[in-house]
Enzyme design. Structure first.
Site, PDB file in Angstrom:
ATOM      1  N   HIS A  54      18.354 -33.455 -48.992  1.00  0.00           N
ATOM      2  CA  HIS A  54      19.544 -32.838 -49.598  1.00  0.00           C
ATOM      3  C   HIS A  54      19.500 -32.889 -51.289  1.00  0.00           C
ATOM      4  CE1 HIS A  54      20.830 -36.695 -50.727  1.00  0.00           C
ATOM      5  NE2 HIS A  54      20.550 -37.356 -49.738  1.00  0.00           N
ATOM      6  N   ARG A 103      26.684 -34.597 -47.929  1.00  0.00           N
ATOM      7  CA  ARG A 103      25.499 -34.181 -48.886  1.00  0.00           C
ATOM      8  C   ARG A 103      24.581 -33.215 -48.134  1.00  0.00           C
ATOM      9  NH1 ARG A 103      25.365 -39.536 -48.020  1.00  0.00           N
ATOM     10  NH2 ARG A 103      23.032 -40.658 -47.901  1.00  0.00           N
ATOM     11  N   GLU A 140      21.014 -40.320 -42.589  1.00  0.00           N
ATOM     12  CA  GLU A 140      20.166 -41.197 -43.386  1.00  0.00           C
ATOM     13  C   GLU A 140      20.008 -42.412 -42.583  1.00  0.00           C
ATOM     14  OE1 GLU A 140      17.747 -41.615 -44.471  1.00  0.00           O
ATOM     15  OE2 GLU A 140      17.752 -41.928 -46.930  1.00  0.00           O
ATOM     16  N   HIS A 167      17.694 -36.299 -44.859  1.00  0.00           N
ATOM     17  CA  HIS A 167      17.867 -37.215 -45.838  1.00  0.00           C
ATOM     18  C   HIS A 167      16.415 -37.734 -46.269  1.00  0.00           C
ATOM     19  CE1 HIS A 167      22.212 -37.621 -45.648  1.00  0.00           C
ATOM     20  NE2 HIS A 167      22.009 -36.927 -44.632  1.00  0.00           N
TER      21      HIS A 167
HETATM   22  O1  LIG Z   1      21.113 -42.546 -48.987  1.00  0.00           O
HETATM   23  C1  LIG Z   1      19.922 -42.312 -49.151  1.00  0.00           C
HETATM   24  O2  LIG Z   1      19.112 -41.235 -49.048  1.00  0.00           O
HETATM   25  P1  LIG Z   1      19.501 -39.746 -49.118  1.00  0.00           P
HETATM   26  O3  LIG Z   1      19.737 -39.838 -50.724  1.00  0.00           O
HETATM   27  O4  LIG Z   1      18.327 -39.085 -48.845  1.00  0.00           O
HETATM   28  O5  LIG Z   1      20.676 -39.689 -48.322  1.00  0.00           O
HETATM   29  C2  LIG Z   1      19.011 -43.788 -49.372  1.00  0.00           C
HETATM   30  O6  LIG Z   1      19.752 -44.800 -50.137  1.00  0.00           O
HETATM   31  C3  LIG Z   1      18.006 -43.579 -49.885  1.00  0.00           C
HETATM   32  O7  LIG Z   1      17.293 -44.430 -50.373  1.00  0.00           O
HETATM   33  P2  LIG Z   1      15.486 -45.043 -50.687  1.00  0.00           P
HETATM   34  O8  LIG Z   1      14.881 -44.104 -51.398  1.00  0.00           O
HETATM   35  O9  LIG Z   1      15.737 -46.342 -51.425  1.00  0.00           O
HETATM   36  O10 LIG Z   1      15.085 -45.353 -49.301  1.00  0.00           O
END
Ligand SMILES: O=C(OP(=O)(O)O)[C@H](O)COP(=O)(O)O
Length: 267
Positions: free
Chosen positions: A20, A71, A98, A197
């Site tokens: 996203h 998101r 995620e 995610h």
């Molecule tokens: O919510 C998250 O991922 P997302 O922004 O893809 O939903 C995580 O906190 C990503 O963390 P990371 O990059 O430390 O694995």
């Protein structure tokens, strides 16, 4: 056989994975995970730009999968709107959520690196089978997550939803959905977008591409950049994944995500 025919025969299905657009906590460098933060202004722009790019590339989606997190859903909507394909069905599942970051949820990565060391934070973020500390009822976001109505709609009882996950555990909960629900649609010849995610997309990449447990630690996905996979009839990649867009910008965005784990006092 001409080279063109060879390519046509080998590359039977195209699939797009998308992390996203930037969310509010991506900007603040906090582990967001199952907290339902919305897209930032920049994230909205990234999602629209991504839709325009996919339209330019000639994509016509038949089906979109998202997680239960806003998101990922908003990103799917904005992509489809920018493509003029708002009618395309969107199917949602917690199994594309995620990775559950457990007790780390809400914490600032750079501050965690100061406290625990950059290496520990890198292991928490990118290793395949290390599970972060579990979330419990004393955590400030526990109630917000587990009292949310959306998690009463899942195919497992709320008590069995994760309290923290390694990437391996993400794959364990994602794979049954992938096999039962996503794969049959790909095999019907549908062009599919998965608006997910960072870590749910990494889990899919690990499975589809057969990335080793060690090598998956080096895979980082920036927000709002579509990842194109071309697959053969057995859903094996016929060529390396392609991150679509300006390659210099994409490399800079990957570095920015990786640098989120560098030790720094939060401002
Ligand atoms: O919510 C998250 O991922 P997302 O922004 O893809 O939903 C995580 O906190 C990503 O963390 P990371 O990059 O430390 O694995």
């Amino acid at each position: 056989m001409t080279p063109l025919l060879l390519v046509l025969r080998m590359s039977k299905y195209r699939l797009v994975l998308l992390r996203h657009g930037e969310g509010a906590w991506n900007k603040e460098n906090r582990f967001c995970s199952w907290v339902d933060q919305k897209l930032s202004e920049e994230g909205v722009k990234e999602a629209r730009d991504c839709g325009r790019l996919l339209k330019e590339q000639g994509y016509k989606f038949d089906l979109v999968f998202t997680s239960l997190l806003s998101r990922s859903i908003h990103t799917a909507w904005l992509v489809l709107e920018a493509m003029g394909q708002e009618w395309v069905p969107v199917v949602k599942s917690w199994r594309l959520n995620e990775r559950h970051y457990g007790a780390l949820i809400g914490l600032n990565r750079a501050e965690m690196a100061l406290q625990h060391g950059e290496q520990r934070v890198k292991l928490w973020r990118r290793s395949y089978d290390i599970t972060p500390p579990l979330i419990d009822e004393s955590h400030p976001y526990y109630m917000e997550i587990y009292n949310d109505r959306r998690y009463a709609t899942c195919d497992v009882p709320k008590e069995n939803l994760p309290r923290a996950e390694s990437l391996k555990e993400v794959l364990d909960r994602l794979l049954p959905y992938w096999n039962s629900t996503v794969v049959p649609e790909i095999l019907k010849g549908k062009t599919i977008l998965i608006s997910g995610h960072g870590n749910s997309c990494r889990a899919i990449l690990k499975h589809v591409e057969g990335v080793s447990d060690d090598d998956i630690a080096n895979v980082t996905l920036p927000t709002g950049v579509p990842v194109q996979l071309e697959l053969d009839e057995n859903l094996k990649p016929v060529k390396p994944r392609q991150l679509l867009g300006d390659q210099a910008k994409i490399q800079a965005a990957i570095k920015k995500v990786e640098d989120q784990g560098k030790a720094k006092q939060a401002t």
